[in-house]
Write an enzyme that holds these catalytic residues in place. Structure first.
Site, short mmCIF file in Angstrom:
data_model
loop_
_atom_site.label_atom_id
_atom_site.label_comp_id
_atom_site.label_asym_id
_atom_site.label_seq_id
_atom_site.Cartn_x
_atom_site.Cartn_y
_atom_site.Cartn_z
N LYS A 114 0.83 -1.21 0.00
CA LYS A 114 0.00 0.00 0.00
C LYS A 114 0.86 1.25 0.00
O LYS A 114 0.52 2.24 -0.64
CB LYS A 114 -0.95 0.01 1.20
CG LYS A 114 -2.07 -1.01 1.05
CD LYS A 114 -3.22 -0.73 1.99
CE LYS A 114 -4.34 -1.73 1.70
NZ LYS A 114 -5.50 -1.57 2.53
N LYS A 197 -5.70 -10.03 -6.07
CA LYS A 197 -6.82 -10.22 -5.14
C LYS A 197 -8.00 -9.33 -5.51
O LYS A 197 -7.80 -8.18 -5.90
CB LYS A 197 -6.28 -9.84 -3.75
CG LYS A 197 -7.20 -10.10 -2.60
CD LYS A 197 -6.63 -9.52 -1.31
CE LYS A 197 -6.91 -8.03 -1.15
NZ LYS A 197 -7.22 -7.57 0.20
N LYS A 200 -11.26 -3.75 -2.92
CA LYS A 200 -12.06 -2.55 -3.13
C LYS A 200 -11.20 -1.38 -3.59
O LYS A 200 -11.72 -0.37 -4.04
CB LYS A 200 -12.86 -2.20 -1.88
CG LYS A 200 -12.08 -2.00 -0.64
CD LYS A 200 -13.05 -1.92 0.54
CE LYS A 200 -12.35 -2.12 1.85
NZ LYS A 200 -13.25 -2.56 2.90
P1 ATP Z 1 -8.28 -3.26 0.37
O1 ATP Z 1 -8.16 -4.10 -0.85
O2 ATP Z 1 -8.62 -1.84 0.11
O3 ATP Z 1 -7.13 -3.48 1.31
P2 ATP Z 1 -10.11 -5.20 1.10
O4 ATP Z 1 -10.93 -5.30 -0.12
O5 ATP Z 1 -9.01 -6.21 1.30
O6 ATP Z 1 -9.51 -3.77 1.15
P3 ATP Z 1 -10.85 -5.24 3.87
O7 ATP Z 1 -11.85 -4.40 4.52
O8 ATP Z 1 -9.44 -4.90 4.11
O9 ATP Z 1 -11.11 -5.23 2.31
O10 ATP Z 1 -11.09 -6.77 4.21
C1 ATP Z 1 -12.11 -7.25 5.03
C2 ATP Z 1 -12.07 -8.75 5.20
O11 ATP Z 1 -12.32 -9.40 3.96
C3 ATP Z 1 -10.72 -9.31 5.66
O12 ATP Z 1 -10.95 -10.41 6.52
C4 ATP Z 1 -10.07 -9.77 4.41
O13 ATP Z 1 -9.13 -10.80 4.61
C5 ATP Z 1 -11.26 -10.26 3.63
N1 ATP Z 1 -11.03 -10.14 2.19
C6 ATP Z 1 -10.84 -8.98 1.51
N2 ATP Z 1 -10.64 -9.23 0.21
C7 ATP Z 1 -10.72 -10.59 0.06
C8 ATP Z 1 -10.59 -11.46 -1.06
N3 ATP Z 1 -10.35 -11.00 -2.27
N4 ATP Z 1 -10.74 -12.79 -0.85
C9 ATP Z 1 -11.01 -13.27 0.39
N5 ATP Z 1 -11.12 -12.49 1.49
C10 ATP Z 1 -10.97 -11.17 1.34
#
Ligand code: ATP
Ligand code: LTN
Length: 330
Positions: A114, A197, A200
């Site tokens: 990040k 991955k 968002k």
């Molecule tokens: P960013 O990508 O902006 O870091 P994020 O999409 O990873 O955000 P978070 O709010 O950080 O979202 O994640 C919330 C929860 O969802 C965490 O437990 C994270 O491990 C899970 N998670 C997020 N993205 C995924 C994914 N692509 N697959 C499985 N689990 C996910």
């Protein structure tokens, strides 16, 4: 409840929760809520580690609360609250800052990724310190289990190290938590790029299905999802895109990947994607409906969060006092 064993997890209200968040986290939260004392947090302080518009943040907190309830978390059984409303999180965060090491935080891959995106020098100190606050979140409640996606494994490892180190220095204080990371759904990949991955913070919305996307938008995103060369619906390392779609199908239906492969023998990617679109819509449409209804009454959501915070505070305060005493701050 299972003799008071506890679960803690949280999601940042930074907008656009997606299918990865659902399969990696929310769905598993729902599955544990009958067997554990659960704390499900909206980690708004973590969201501040990257720039947020205050108005948007305010709206996102409510949206997240609505989603928590809409996916099936029961605010009577589980404690649903906002991190910033329980000041013990930042207080324990400071104590743990004095136990965590710069070398450890510098090795966190999420920080490195990040920070690199926006230029390492301009990353906030909060972003660097993010995993310590995350450790405080969980240790405050002496949670045994932390259901998260695969990307959180390193943060969980650090949290365990900090708990053990604190206990070693000051005497048994914290439960050393275990991650709950399932095989299916723990790493949902982007629809337009199966090597990264689903996230968002992705550059385009084509890569993720938002939990609040309208059914037709979902169908279109799945139909346009990238596929691999060839035409057989089988999972393999050479076929990362179709493997990802199979995993999503498996995560949502409870079928195994090989059962789904058998079902689609002799069929084409197009047939499979069409059905997958319907599977996703069947799961998400009711969640969207409930969330929108709840968002019609923001006051009720605010009340729910406030009463959750009151319940959380009691537990958090007792643990913080204990940590103070151990460290000689009593
Ligand atoms: P960013 O990508 O902006 O870091 P994020 O999409 O990873 O955000 P978070 O709010 O950080 O979202 O994640 C919330 C929860 O969802 C965490 O437990 C994270 O491990 C899970 N998670 C997020 N993205 C995924 C994914 N692509 N697959 C499985 N689990 C996910
Ligand atoms: N870093 C997590 C969010 C988070 C969290 C937590 C998850 C903050 N505090 C405590 C589990 C337990 C993420 O998903 N990005």
């Amino acid at each position: 409840m299972q003799g008071g064993r506890r679960v803690f997890s949280g999601i940042q209200p930074s907008g656009r929760s997606h299918l990865g968040t659902y399969l990696g986290a929310l769905k598993n939260w729902v599955s544990v809520q009958d067997d554990y004392d659960c704390f499900f947090c909206i980690v708004d302080l973590h969201a501040l580690t990257t720039p947020q518009d205050p108005k948007v943040l305010r709206a996102n907190v409510r949206e997240m609360a609505a989603l928590y309830v809409a996916v099936g978390l029961d605010p009577e059984r589980s404690i649903i609250f906002r991190q910033s409303r329980v000041s013990e999180h930042t207080e324990l965060g400071w104590l743990l800052n004095c136990v965590a090491r710069v070398g450890e935080l510098s090795r966190m891959t999420q920080f490195k990724d990040k920070a690199q995106k926006g230029g390492a020098d301009s990353a906030s100190v909060g972003l660097y310190d993010y995993p310590v606050l995350q450790a405080a979140d969980v240790l405050l409640y002496n949670a045994h289990l932390v259901p998260v996606g695969e990307d959180q494994r390193q943060h969980l490892e650090l949290m365990r190290t900090l708990a053990r180190r604190f206990n070693g220095l000051y005497g048994e204080t914290f439960v050393v938590p275990e991650p709950m990371i399932l095989d299916v759904g723990a790493r949902v990949m982007a629809l337009d790029d199966p090597t990264s991955k689903m996230s968002k913070s992705a550059p385009t919305p084509a890569g993720y299905v938002e939990l609040l996307d309208e059914p037709d938008v979902i169908r279109r995103k799945i139909r346009r999802a990238k596929t691999d060369s060839g035409s057989e619906v089988v999972a393999s390392p050479e076929k990362p895109a179709i493997t990802n779609l199979l995993n999503i199908y498996a995560g949502l239906t409870g079928l195994s990947v090989s059962e789904i492969e058998t079902r689609y023998e002799g069929k084409r990617y197009g047939d499979f994607k069409k059905d997958l679109g319907e599977v996703v819509v069947e799961t998400l449409a009711p969640i969207r409906g409930r969330a929108l209804e709840l968002l019609d009454d923001p006051r009720e959501l605010d009340d729910l969060l406030e009463s959750g915070a009151e319940r959380a505070r009691k537990v958090a305060h007792a643990t913080l006092r204990d940590a103070w005493t151990r460290m000689g701050l009593d």
